[in-house]
Design a protein around this motif. Structure first.
Motif, PDB file in Angstrom:
ATOM      1  N   THR A 368       0.840  -1.195   0.000  1.00  0.00           N
ATOM      2  CA  THR A 368       0.000   0.000   0.000  1.00  0.00           C
ATOM      3  C   THR A 368       0.873   1.242   0.000  1.00  0.00           C
ATOM      4  O   THR A 368       1.742   1.392   0.869  1.00  0.00           O
ATOM      5  CB  THR A 368      -0.905   0.023   1.241  1.00  0.00           C
ATOM      6  N   ALA A 434     -12.294  -7.243   3.159  1.00  0.00           N
ATOM      7  CA  ALA A 434     -11.723  -6.490   4.281  1.00  0.00           C
ATOM      8  C   ALA A 434     -12.865  -5.877   5.086  1.00  0.00           C
ATOM      9  O   ALA A 434     -13.785  -5.280   4.511  1.00  0.00           O
ATOM     10  CB  ALA A 434     -10.772  -5.418   3.785  1.00  0.00           C
ATOM     11  N   ASN A 452     -17.940  -1.895   4.209  1.00  0.00           N
ATOM     12  CA  ASN A 452     -17.316  -2.754   5.207  1.00  0.00           C
ATOM     13  C   ASN A 452     -17.679  -4.217   4.926  1.00  0.00           C
ATOM     14  O   ASN A 452     -18.845  -4.606   4.982  1.00  0.00           O
ATOM     15  CB  ASN A 452     -17.793  -2.357   6.607  1.00  0.00           C
ATOM     16  N   VAL A 477      -1.720  -1.984  -4.271  1.00  0.00           N
ATOM     17  CA  VAL A 477      -2.840  -1.051  -4.146  1.00  0.00           C
ATOM     18  C   VAL A 477      -2.670   0.141  -5.078  1.00  0.00           C
ATOM     19  O   VAL A 477      -3.666   0.744  -5.512  1.00  0.00           O
ATOM     20  CB  VAL A 477      -2.980  -0.611  -2.668  1.00  0.00           C
ATOM     21  N   ALA A 484     -10.760   4.382  -5.720  1.00  0.00           N
ATOM     22  CA  ALA A 484     -10.503   3.383  -4.686  1.00  0.00           C
ATOM     23  C   ALA A 484      -9.276   3.756  -3.860  1.00  0.00           C
ATOM     24  O   ALA A 484      -9.278   3.654  -2.628  1.00  0.00           O
ATOM     25  CB  ALA A 484     -10.333   2.011  -5.325  1.00  0.00           C
ATOM     26  N   LYS A 485      -8.217   4.206  -4.536  1.00  0.00           N
ATOM     27  CA  LYS A 485      -7.009   4.615  -3.805  1.00  0.00           C
ATOM     28  C   LYS A 485      -7.289   5.822  -2.924  1.00  0.00           C
ATOM     29  O   LYS A 485      -6.794   5.906  -1.796  1.00  0.00           O
ATOM     30  CB  LYS A 485      -5.889   4.933  -4.796  1.00  0.00           C
ATOM     31  N   LEU A 488      -9.205   4.635   0.218  1.00  0.00           N
ATOM     32  CA  LEU A 488      -8.347   3.929   1.170  1.00  0.00           C
ATOM     33  C   LEU A 488      -7.397   4.891   1.873  1.00  0.00           C
ATOM     34  O   LEU A 488      -7.130   4.747   3.076  1.00  0.00           O
ATOM     35  CB  LEU A 488      -7.552   2.842   0.443  1.00  0.00           C
ATOM     36  N   HIS A 489      -6.886   5.873   1.135  1.00  0.00           N
ATOM     37  CA  HIS A 489      -5.964   6.829   1.760  1.00  0.00           C
ATOM     38  C   HIS A 489      -6.675   7.689   2.806  1.00  0.00           C
ATOM     39  O   HIS A 489      -6.075   8.074   3.823  1.00  0.00           O
ATOM     40  CB  HIS A 489      -5.330   7.716   0.682  1.00  0.00           C
ATOM     41  N   LYS A 492      -6.769   6.064   6.400  1.00  0.00           N
ATOM     42  CA  LYS A 492      -5.525   5.651   7.046  1.00  0.00           C
ATOM     43  C   LYS A 492      -5.428   6.096   8.501  1.00  0.00           C
ATOM     44  O   LYS A 492      -4.929   5.348   9.348  1.00  0.00           O
ATOM     45  CB  LYS A 492      -4.328   6.169   6.249  1.00  0.00           C
ATOM     46  N   VAL A 495      -6.914   3.507  10.829  1.00  0.00           N
ATOM     47  CA  VAL A 495      -6.425   2.132  10.802  1.00  0.00           C
ATOM     48  C   VAL A 495      -5.887   1.715  12.162  1.00  0.00           C
ATOM     49  O   VAL A 495      -6.107   0.586  12.623  1.00  0.00           O
ATOM     50  CB  VAL A 495      -5.350   1.968   9.703  1.00  0.00           C
TER      51      VAL A 495
END
Length: 541
Positions: A368, A434, A452, A477, A484-485, A488-489, A492, A495
């Motif tokens: 990632t 995930a 989710n 990734v 999508a990237k 996800l960013h 972070k 997380v």
């Protein structure tokens, strides 16, 4: 001139290549020589790194490898392997060096800035010709390294050429009579996969049905016909000229050779030609040093998977059955470059005993990027977070694979592993689920809850590698879509507060393959990715 090497071929020396980790003990001589080019378009002499290697049997090999000036600080120790010549039964002849125009040199007659032994300053008046006992079978042009039938090499001075001649004659004699080193062997063509190595260590025969490379004459004729056909079609005023234009274009397809298909995975050269610094490869689970265990085995029943009958119409899902693989080791780290094929650079855990149709080990790595994604261009930094998992096949799943008709996920995984060498990621629909087990505690918007536990298909964003006992899938990734990237960013920061659960499985649609079943799953609680240790630089690139 040459450098010595000691030791045997290392672990599994009979079925691997010498530049892989732990196998450089078979090097018994090396040095830079100039090799005569034998191509149609490029002629003259060019510098190559030559290596004499031995291991495991009664044969000796001469390798030559391409070196790049930019590889000074690279972990690519020997460069790109270009060809190999078997020395058993070979002949060696010293010949006078004929005069050559300056244009015959690769650099146009100019002195090479990185070598003091280039031919512009060479005082040697001879060269060495090495001829194999038997010419190798014809191979497609894209297969590397090439099995050579003859090589012409030279050195800067007569004294240096004498040293190489003596070393090569001794190697040829040792290969022919079994004297000198007792562990000489010819390894099979790369790469080594679960389906390709033979028990005897003999190289598999090269493919005989591959199409030949296009000929320059056929290309020239096709080009003339194509342009003539276009002109005739443009200025055609009658039926006869129009018919001639059509015939010209049809002739192109008859004269042009077919485009060769992409080589299957067994014929491709290894994409990782590097070795980890040090004599011992790191163990899986301790790649970044001993530390706290960041991942633990997950519960397959926590994931909802497809079930039948007629899933495309009914869309039913149910908790998964027991996972086919169990977690054996995991590694986390921050790297400055994207790692690939990490399984060949580490000591893998022991596999479960007993034969079966399933790969003994499943290795999955997720890379990632740290930097925010950009719509155009590349991010400013290549730093990334690496999460690598090694799973061991359970004895129950391996026993089920030995049945005549195991059905379901076991049969689908057996087909996937059998076809992966040729089809790679197209052998099956690999996907990842995930989810955060503590969704209500991590502070994400409720609108994102629908993502989710949503499965994600992985194909173009992953690479597949095969080993003697494992299948490895590397997920990148940074190859995801921009949205999508970006999503996800944006999560972070949450997380480190999330209890993340990951599941890996193959997507099923037909009733014969349903219900789906988790291949492997893992739980990662509260991962502080900013505090991860450094991933070894020798395992990147």
């Amino acid at each position: 001139g040459g450098g010595g090497g000691g030791g045997g071929g290392g672990e599994g020396g009979g079925g691997r290549w010498p530049w892989e980790s732990g196998l450089l003990g078979g090097v018994c001589g090396f040095g830079v020589l100039e090799k005569r080019r034998d191509g149609m378009l490029r002629v003259g002499w060019v510098e190559r790194l030559f290596v004499l290697w031995s291991g495991g049997g009664a044969l000796s090999l001469l390798y030559y490898k391409r070196r790049g000036a930019e590889q000074g600080g690279s972990d690519e120790l020997l460069g790109e392997v270009r060809g190999v010549l078997e020395l058993r039964g070979a002949t060696l002849e010293r010949r006078a060096l004929e005069a050559e125009p300056p244009s015959a040199r690769e650099d146009g007659g100019k002195a090479s800035p990185r070598s003091s032994t280039s031919s512009s300053a060479s005082s040697a008046s001879h060269y060495l010709r090495i001829v194999a006992r038997e010419p190798p079978a014809a191979e497609p042009f894209y297969v590397l390294p090439k099995r050579c039938s003859a090589l012409d090499v030279r050195r800067g001075t007569e004294e240096e050429l004498d040293e190489w001649e003596a070393m090569l004659r001794h190697a040829i004699a040792a290969a022919e009579h079994g004297a000198g080193r007792p562990d000489l062997q010819l390894p099979p063509p790369p790469p080594i996969s679960a389906a390709s190595p033979s028990a005897s260590g003999a190289p598999p025969p090269p493919p005989s049905s591959s199409p030949p490379p296009p000929r320059l004459f056929a290309r020239a004729v096709a080009l003339v016909l194509f342009n003539g056909g276009c002109l005739l079609a443009h200025y055609a005023a009658g039926t006869a000229l129009l018919a001639a234009a059509i015939l010209c274009n049809l002739a192109i397809f008859a004269l042009m050779p077919p485009t060769p298909p992409p080589p299957p995975l067994q014929q491709r050269p290894p994409e990782a030609r590097r070795t980890v610094a040090g004599a011992v490869r790191p163990k899986a689970g301790a790649v970044c040093g001993a530390g706290a265990v960041l991942a633990r085995s997950g519960d397959a029943a926590a994931f909802s998977v497809r079930c039948g009958p007629d899933y495309p119409r009914r869309g039913l899902k149910a908790p998964s059955g027991p996972a086919i693989y169990e977690l054996a080791a995991s590694d986390f780290g921050r790297a400055h470059a994207r790692p690939r094929h990490i399984a060949e650079l580490m000591q893998l855990p022991a596999a479960a005993e007993g034969p079966g149709r399933l790969p003994a080990l499943l290795v999955v790595s997720i890379v990632t990027p740290v930097a925010a994604p950009t719509l155009y261009g590349e991010p400013e930094t290549a730093d990334c977070v690496v999460a690598a998992f090694c799973f061991r096949c359970t004895e129950a799943a391996q026993a089920a694979s030995r049945e005549a008709q195991p059905g379901g996920a076991v049969e689908m995984l057996a087909r996937f592993s059998a076809e992966a060498a040729e089809k790679r990621m197209e052998a099956g629909a690999f996907k990842i689920i995930a989810q955060a087990a503590n969704w209500g505690e991590i502070g994400l918007p409720s609108a994102m809850r629908k993502f989710n536990g949503k499965p994600v298909l992985i194909r173009k964003s992953a690479e597949l590698y095969l080993g003697a006992s494992y299948v490895e899938i590397d997920v990148f990734v940074d190859r995801f879509s921009f949205l999508a990237k970006r999503g996800l960013h944006s999560v972070k920061p949450q997380v480190k507060h999330a209890d993340i659960e990951l599941a890996f499985l193959l997507q099923a649609t037909a009733d014969a393959d349903l219900p789906e079943r988790v291949l492997a799953c893992v739980r990662i609680p509260h991962l502080d990715w900013e505090a991860l240790p450094a991933w070894p630089a020798a395992m990147c690139g």
